[in-house]
Design a protein around this motif. Structure first.
Motif, PDB file in Angstrom:
ATOM      1  N   PRO A  13      52.984  -9.028  73.106  1.00 31.55           N
ATOM      2  CA  PRO A  13      53.242  -7.690  72.560  1.00 31.55           C
ATOM      3  C   PRO A  13      54.720  -7.471  72.297  1.00 31.55           C
ATOM      4  CG  PRO A  13      51.730  -7.595  74.435  1.00 31.55           C
ATOM      5  CD  PRO A  13      52.258  -8.991  74.382  1.00 31.55           C
ATOM      6  N   ALA A  14      55.002  -6.772  71.222  1.00 30.55           N
ATOM      7  CA  ALA A  14      56.389  -6.502  70.850  1.00 30.55           C
ATOM      8  C   ALA A  14      56.453  -5.225  70.043  1.00 30.55           C
ATOM      9  CB  ALA A  14      56.967  -7.663  70.045  1.00 30.55           C
TER      10      ALA A  14
ATOM     11  N   ASP B 285      61.392  -5.578  67.544  1.00 26.96           N
ATOM     12  CA  ASP B 285      61.378  -6.944  68.084  1.00 26.96           C
ATOM     13  C   ASP B 285      60.706  -7.910  67.112  1.00 26.96           C
ATOM     14  OD1 ASP B 285      62.659  -6.162  70.381  1.00 26.96           O
ATOM     15  OD2 ASP B 285      60.815  -5.841  71.511  1.00 26.96           O
ATOM     16  N   ALA B 286      59.605  -7.457  66.502  1.00 32.77           N
ATOM     17  CA  ALA B 286      58.885  -8.323  65.566  1.00 32.77           C
ATOM     18  C   ALA B 286      59.753  -8.670  64.357  1.00 32.77           C
ATOM     19  CB  ALA B 286      57.592  -7.648  65.111  1.00 32.77           C
ATOM     20  N   HIS B 287      60.474  -7.680  63.836  1.00 32.52           N
ATOM     21  CA  HIS B 287      61.353  -7.940  62.693  1.00 32.52           C
ATOM     22  C   HIS B 287      62.493  -8.883  63.091  1.00 32.52           C
ATOM     23  CE1 HIS B 287      59.820  -5.479  59.412  1.00 32.52           C
ATOM     24  NE2 HIS B 287      59.543  -4.536  60.291  1.00 32.52           N
TER      25      HIS B 287
ATOM     26  N   ARG C  34      51.411  -9.979  66.331  1.00 22.99           N
ATOM     27  CA  ARG C  34      50.406  -9.529  67.291  1.00 22.99           C
ATOM     28  C   ARG C  34      50.102 -10.620  68.305  1.00 22.99           C
ATOM     29  NH1 ARG C  34      45.033 -11.205  65.905  1.00 22.99           N
ATOM     30  NH2 ARG C  34      44.958 -12.374  63.950  1.00 22.99           N
ATOM     31  N   GLY C  35      49.629 -10.192  69.476  1.00 19.94           N
ATOM     32  CA  GLY C  35      49.199 -11.139  70.471  1.00 19.94           C
ATOM     33  C   GLY C  35      47.721 -11.459  70.261  1.00 19.94           C
ATOM     34  N   LEU C  36      47.405 -12.723  70.366  1.00 21.23           N
ATOM     35  CA  LEU C  36      46.028 -13.143  70.154  1.00 21.23           C
ATOM     36  C   LEU C  36      45.471 -13.792  71.406  1.00 21.23           C
ATOM     37  CD1 LEU C  36      46.062 -14.757  66.619  1.00 21.23           C
ATOM     38  CD2 LEU C  36      44.949 -12.655  67.295  1.00 21.23           C
TER      39      LEU C  36
END
Length: 216
Positions: free
Chosen positions: A132-133, A137-139, A207-209
């Motif tokens: 999770p972010a 953070d993702a960018h 996304r976390g999978l």
């Protein structure tokens, strides 16, 4: 106005869509083949990170001898005038000794800073992938991935320099330059590191999978 940058955003996964890694086209999640390029539509899965770690480890293993063994072997007067061997770092020191600061800086950056930076960046991306972010953070992770992809094309600069010198400085008995074993090790290290970056699925950034198959 409330700041919603860290709130939930609509992703392809949440919209029931899946992106093609070949051409980028987005299709319904039920599709299994991209109708545009024919590539298989595979959802992102953290199990694919095993390939990232494997290629990265192989690249690091070859990077060690690339710095320990000589990159260039030079002979003058058929060996009567002496011969010398230069490692990557030794070549940088020699360039500094002769006052070639700019060339030394380019070699040091391309051969030492960039490879080590790529090892750290890919390892960090593989560690945080799927976790999770926030949107910020993702960018930031995506920007780092794009930087790694961009500098990958310049990673062979040392090998190119060695190849050019070996081709040009062949003066028979007077002088000759030949690539050392480090050139092969460095080329393999760069190739494996590039494969590691190519194996990383950037969709995991968003996304976390869980560890699952598409049909589960």
């Amino acid at each position: 106005m409330a700041d919603t940058r860290d709130g939930p955003i609509l992703t392809a996964h949440r919209a029931g869509l899946i992106g093609c890694r070949g051409c980028g086209r987005v299709w319904p999640d039920a599709e299994e083949t991209c109708a545009r390029c024919g590539a298989a539509l595979v959802p992102p899965d953290r199990r694919s990170l095993a390939a990232v770690w494997a290629w990265l480890l192989a690249g690091f293993i070859f990077y060690v001898p690339a710095n320990l063994f000589p990159m260039l072997k030079t002979k003058t007067l058929g060996g009567l005038g002496g011969s010398s061997e230069s490692t990557i770092f030794g070549g940088v020191i020699e360039l500094l000794h002769y006052g070639n600061w700019f060339v030394a800086g380019v070699v040091f950056t391309a051969s030492i800073i960039v490879p080590i930076g790529k090892f750290i960046a890919i390892a960090w991306l593989a560690t945080v992938a799927g976790k999770p972010a926030t949107v910020h953070d993702a960018h930031r992770r995506l920007l780092l991935y794009e930087v790694v992809e961009f500098i990958g094309r310049w990673s062979m600069i040392d090998v190119f320099v060695v190849a050019i010198l070996s081709a040009l400085v062949q003066l028979g008995f007077v002088a000759s330059i030949h690539p050392g074993p480090a050139a092969v090790a460095f080329a393999l290290s760069v190739a494996f590191t590039m494969l590691s970056a190519q194996s990383f699925d950037p969709r995991l950034i968003w996304r976390g999978l869980p560890l699952r198959n598409r049909k589960d």
